[in-house]
Write a protein that holds these residues in place. Structure first.
Motif, PDB file in Angstrom:
ATOM      1  N   MET A   1      11.186 -13.292 -13.201  1.00 49.23           N
ATOM      2  CA  MET A   1      10.223 -13.706 -12.194  1.00 49.23           C
ATOM      3  C   MET A   1       9.836 -15.170 -12.378  1.00 49.23           C
ATOM      4  SD  MET A   1       6.660 -11.789 -11.281  1.00 49.23           S
ATOM      5  CE  MET A   1       5.964 -12.141 -12.893  1.00 49.23           C
ATOM      6  N   GLY A   2       9.884 -15.678 -13.606  1.00 49.62           N
ATOM      7  CA  GLY A   2       9.687 -17.087 -13.826  1.00 49.62           C
ATOM      8  C   GLY A   2       8.265 -17.522 -14.050  1.00 49.62           C
ATOM      9  N   ARG A   3       7.301 -16.625 -14.008  1.00 47.80           N
ATOM     10  CA  ARG A   3       5.921 -17.020 -14.284  1.00 47.80           C
ATOM     11  C   ARG A   3       5.126 -15.819 -14.775  1.00 47.80           C
ATOM     12  NH1 ARG A   3       3.283 -17.867  -8.221  1.00 47.80           N
ATOM     13  NH2 ARG A   3       5.085 -17.170  -7.053  1.00 47.80           N
ATOM     14  N   SER A   4       4.079 -16.117 -15.553  1.00 45.12           N
ATOM     15  CA  SER A   4       3.219 -15.051 -16.067  1.00 45.12           C
ATOM     16  C   SER A   4       2.155 -14.723 -15.026  1.00 45.12           C
ATOM     17  CB  SER A   4       2.560 -15.489 -17.370  1.00 45.12           C
ATOM     18  OG  SER A   4       3.532 -15.731 -18.356  1.00 45.12           O
ATOM     19  N   ILE A   5       1.765 -13.450 -14.978  1.00 47.53           N
ATOM     20  CA  ILE A   5       0.783 -12.983 -14.004  1.00 47.53           C
ATOM     21  C   ILE A   5      -0.452 -12.465 -14.736  1.00 47.53           C
ATOM     22  CG2 ILE A   5       0.311 -11.267 -12.210  1.00 47.53           C
ATOM     23  CD1 ILE A   5       2.152 -13.540 -11.321  1.00 47.53           C
ATOM     24  N   ASP A   6      -1.612 -13.013 -14.364  1.00 46.47           N
ATOM     25  CA  ASP A   6      -2.872 -12.616 -14.970  1.00 46.47           C
ATOM     26  C   ASP A   6      -3.685 -11.673 -14.087  1.00 46.47           C
ATOM     27  OD1 ASP A   6      -2.358 -14.393 -17.101  1.00 46.47           O
ATOM     28  OD2 ASP A   6      -3.285 -16.054 -16.003  1.00 46.47           O
ATOM     29  N   ALA A   7      -3.362 -11.641 -12.786  1.00 47.63           N
ATOM     30  CA  ALA A   7      -4.178 -10.887 -11.842  1.00 47.63           C
ATOM     31  C   ALA A   7      -3.310 -10.361 -10.704  1.00 47.63           C
ATOM     32  CB  ALA A   7      -5.299 -11.769 -11.284  1.00 47.63           C
ATOM     33  N   VAL A   8      -3.765  -9.273 -10.103  1.00 46.20           N
ATOM     34  CA  VAL A   8      -3.054  -8.672  -8.972  1.00 46.20           C
ATOM     35  C   VAL A   8      -4.060  -8.369  -7.862  1.00 46.20           C
ATOM     36  CG1 VAL A   8      -1.616  -6.768  -8.172  1.00 46.20           C
ATOM     37  CG2 VAL A   8      -1.375  -7.594 -10.518  1.00 46.20           C
ATOM     38  N   LEU A   9      -3.715  -8.774  -6.659  1.00 45.72           N
ATOM     39  CA  LEU A   9      -4.481  -8.421  -5.470  1.00 45.72           C
ATOM     40  C   LEU A   9      -3.652  -7.474  -4.612  1.00 45.72           C
ATOM     41  CD1 LEU A   9      -5.899 -11.932  -4.554  1.00 45.72           C
ATOM     42  CD2 LEU A   9      -7.280  -9.931  -5.193  1.00 45.72           C
ATOM     43  N   PHE A  10      -4.324  -6.518  -4.003  1.00 44.77           N
ATOM     44  CA  PHE A  10      -3.643  -5.508  -3.194  1.00 44.77           C
ATOM     45  C   PHE A  10      -4.150  -5.515  -1.761  1.00 44.77           C
ATOM     46  CE2 PHE A  10      -3.688  -3.764  -7.521  1.00 44.77           C
ATOM     47  CZ  PHE A  10      -2.371  -3.373  -7.688  1.00 44.77           C
ATOM     48  N   ASP A  11      -3.265  -5.236  -0.846  1.00 44.76           N
ATOM     49  CA  ASP A  11      -3.629  -4.772   0.480  1.00 44.76           C
ATOM     50  C   ASP A  11      -4.192  -3.359   0.292  1.00 44.76           C
ATOM     51  OD1 ASP A  11      -3.519  -4.508   3.412  1.00 44.76           O
ATOM     52  OD2 ASP A  11      -1.836  -3.156   3.012  1.00 44.76           O
ATOM     53  N   ILE A  12      -4.873  -2.830   1.290  1.00 40.70           N
ATOM     54  CA  ILE A  12      -5.458  -1.481   1.155  1.00 40.70           C
ATOM     55  C   ILE A  12      -4.682  -0.450   1.968  1.00 40.70           C
ATOM     56  CG2 ILE A  12      -7.499  -0.042   1.573  1.00 40.70           C
ATOM     57  CD1 ILE A  12      -9.210  -2.496   0.932  1.00 40.70           C
ATOM     58  N   ASP A  13      -4.651  -0.609   3.285  1.00 36.87           N
ATOM     59  CA  ASP A  13      -4.056   0.413   4.149  1.00 36.87           C
ATOM     60  C   ASP A  13      -2.537   0.457   3.987  1.00 36.87           C
ATOM     61  OD1 ASP A  13      -6.593   0.936   5.104  1.00 36.87           O
ATOM     62  OD2 ASP A  13      -6.403  -0.492   6.754  1.00 36.87           O
ATOM     63  N   GLU A  14      -2.009   1.621   3.684  1.00 33.02           N
ATOM     64  CA  GLU A  14      -0.594   1.918   3.439  1.00 33.02           C
ATOM     65  C   GLU A  14      -0.077   1.312   2.138  1.00 33.02           C
ATOM     66  OE1 GLU A  14      -0.078   4.156   5.327  1.00 33.02           O
ATOM     67  OE2 GLU A  14      -1.188   3.694   7.133  1.00 33.02           O
ATOM     68  N   THR A  15      -0.971   0.693   1.363  1.00 32.77           N
ATOM     69  CA  THR A  15      -0.616   0.186   0.036  1.00 32.77           C
ATOM     70  C   THR A  15      -1.354   0.987  -1.026  1.00 32.77           C
ATOM     71  OG1 THR A  15      -0.190  -2.041   0.879  1.00 32.77           O
ATOM     72  CG2 THR A  15      -0.633  -1.828  -1.484  1.00 32.77           C
ATOM     73  N   LEU A  16      -2.661   1.019  -0.949  1.00 36.03           N
ATOM     74  CA  LEU A  16      -3.477   1.825  -1.855  1.00 36.03           C
ATOM     75  C   LEU A  16      -3.870   3.160  -1.227  1.00 36.03           C
ATOM     76  CD1 LEU A  16      -5.918  -0.940  -3.196  1.00 36.03           C
ATOM     77  CD2 LEU A  16      -3.848  -0.065  -4.314  1.00 36.03           C
ATOM     78  N   VAL A  17      -4.215   3.120   0.047  1.00 32.58           N
ATOM     79  CA  VAL A  17      -4.701   4.311   0.763  1.00 32.58           C
ATOM     80  C   VAL A  17      -3.691   4.718   1.827  1.00 32.58           C
ATOM     81  CG1 VAL A  17      -6.541   5.234   2.228  1.00 32.58           C
ATOM     82  CG2 VAL A  17      -7.106   3.679   0.345  1.00 32.58           C
ATOM     83  N   ASP A  18      -3.371   6.014   1.863  1.00 31.70           N
ATOM     84  CA  ASP A  18      -2.421   6.545   2.842  1.00 31.70           C
ATOM     85  C   ASP A  18      -3.136   6.720   4.181  1.00 31.70           C
ATOM     86  OD1 ASP A  18      -0.406   7.774   4.242  1.00 31.70           O
ATOM     87  OD2 ASP A  18       0.019   9.299   2.725  1.00 31.70           O
ATOM     88  N   LEU A  19      -3.290   5.602   4.889  1.00 34.12           N
ATOM     89  CA  LEU A  19      -4.035   5.623   6.136  1.00 34.12           C
ATOM     90  C   LEU A  19      -3.301   6.386   7.223  1.00 34.12           C
ATOM     91  CD1 LEU A  19      -6.499   4.748   7.757  1.00 34.12           C
ATOM     92  CD2 LEU A  19      -5.289   2.612   8.287  1.00 34.12           C
ATOM     93  N   GLN A  20      -1.974   6.272   7.281  1.00 35.02           N
ATOM     94  CA  GLN A  20      -1.236   6.972   8.326  1.00 35.02           C
ATOM     95  C   GLN A  20      -1.426   8.487   8.221  1.00 35.02           C
ATOM     96  OE1 GLN A  20       3.029   6.795  10.642  1.00 35.02           O
ATOM     97  NE2 GLN A  20       2.999   6.195   8.509  1.00 35.02           N
ATOM     98  N   ALA A  21      -1.415   9.015   6.995  1.00 35.27           N
ATOM     99  CA  ALA A  21      -1.653  10.449   6.825  1.00 35.27           C
ATOM    100  C   ALA A  21      -3.071  10.807   7.239  1.00 35.27           C
ATOM    101  CB  ALA A  21      -1.408  10.851   5.381  1.00 35.27           C
ATOM    102  N   ALA A  22      -4.029   9.944   6.893  1.00 29.90           N
ATOM    103  CA  ALA A  22      -5.421  10.197   7.283  1.00 29.90           C
ATOM    104  C   ALA A  22      -5.568  10.164   8.798  1.00 29.90           C
ATOM    105  CB  ALA A  22      -6.337   9.166   6.633  1.00 29.90           C
ATOM    106  N   MET A  23      -4.887   9.213   9.429  1.00 23.82           N
ATOM    107  CA  MET A  23      -4.925   9.155  10.888  1.00 23.82           C
ATOM    108  C   MET A  23      -4.347  10.419  11.502  1.00 23.82           C
ATOM    109  SD  MET A  23      -3.638   5.278  11.727  1.00 23.82           S
ATOM    110  CE  MET A  23      -4.727   3.856  11.639  1.00 23.82           C
TER     111      MET A  23
END
Length: 241
Positions: A1-23
């Motif tokens: 990857m070529g670089r160190s990662i200290d932090a991660v940001l996430f999208d929410i819908d369809e990434t963390l939460v299964d919104l399509q199933a909830a819909m």
């Protein structure tokens, strides 16, 4: 990857939460009495069209041309039209939206790969948060309902007055994590808005193209940029870090 990662940001819908199933569950809970002729395949197609929003009504909401309730009703009306159903009149549409809004939070669930990944990030001392193209309080309630109260850092479109892929919203998430853009990964299901947008903002862009649950906003016509990493589940993210 070529670089160190200290932090991660996430999208929410369809990434963390299964919104399509909830819909899908909510559409059935609210409309089953009137749509008794629907087969399982009919419900799948109805939900997929509602979630995909091919007419771009949610984009119109982000641009300030529609309010949140109106974009949802317009998505429903389009799904009904494609299913050969008559449109709802204004009173029925308002009643439907109220019922939908009340029922939806009962069905919010995190994907199975979310908690194990967050546990692993905690163990490695990697901070994390979320940046979403929805308003903060609505997404805060969604995360909490899905059992993800541990995600403390959350940036919504009302936090900074812009939406993804504007670099400002990514940078606010980075700032709240106390990280630097070049040492922060952003993970989301939308190739253009999430992954490519993060790269343009100086972050590591990671496209989550779930092998067993493709995003309703998947853009098959868009080639994957060379500087975007693709994973088939969140379990694969650790291999990039």
């Amino acid at each position: 990857m070529g670089r160190s990662i200290d932090a991660v940001l996430f999208d929410i819908d369809e990434t963390l939460v299964d919104l399509q199933a909830a819909m899908g569950s909510t559409l059935q809970a609210v409309g089953a009495a009137d749509l008794t002729h629907f087969t399982a395949a009919d419900w799948d197609a109805y939900t997929a069209l509602f979630a995909a929003d091919p007419q771009g009504h949610y984009e119109s909401y982000l641009a300030g041309r529609l309010d949140f309730a109106d974009q949802r009703v317009l998505r429903l009306q389009h799904a009904r039209e494609q299913a050969g159903l008559a449109p709802l009149d204004s009173d029925a549409a308002r009643a439907w939206n109220d019922a939908y809004e009340q029922a939806l939070p009962r069905y919010f669930r995190a994907f199975d790969d979310v908690v194990p990944l967050l546990d692993a990030l905690d163990a490695r001392g990697i901070s994390y948060g979320a940046v979403s193209n929805n308003v903060h309080d609505y997404q805060r309630a969604k995360l909490d309902a899905a059992g993800l109260e541990r995600i403390k850092v959350l940036v919504g479109i009302d936090t900074v007055g812009v939406s993804k892929p504007d670099p400002i919203i990514f940078h606010e998430g980075v700032r709240l994590l106390g990280a630097a853009p070049e040492r922060t990964a952003y993970v989301g299901d939308n190739l253009r808005v999430d992954a490519a947008g993060a790269v343009a903002a100086g972050l590591l862009g990671v496209w989550l193209d779930r092998t067993d649950n493709p995003s309703p906003v998947r853009e098959d016509s868009m080639p994957v940029p060379a500087d975007v990493h693709t994973i088939g589940s969140l379990a694969e993210l650790l291999g990039l870090l």
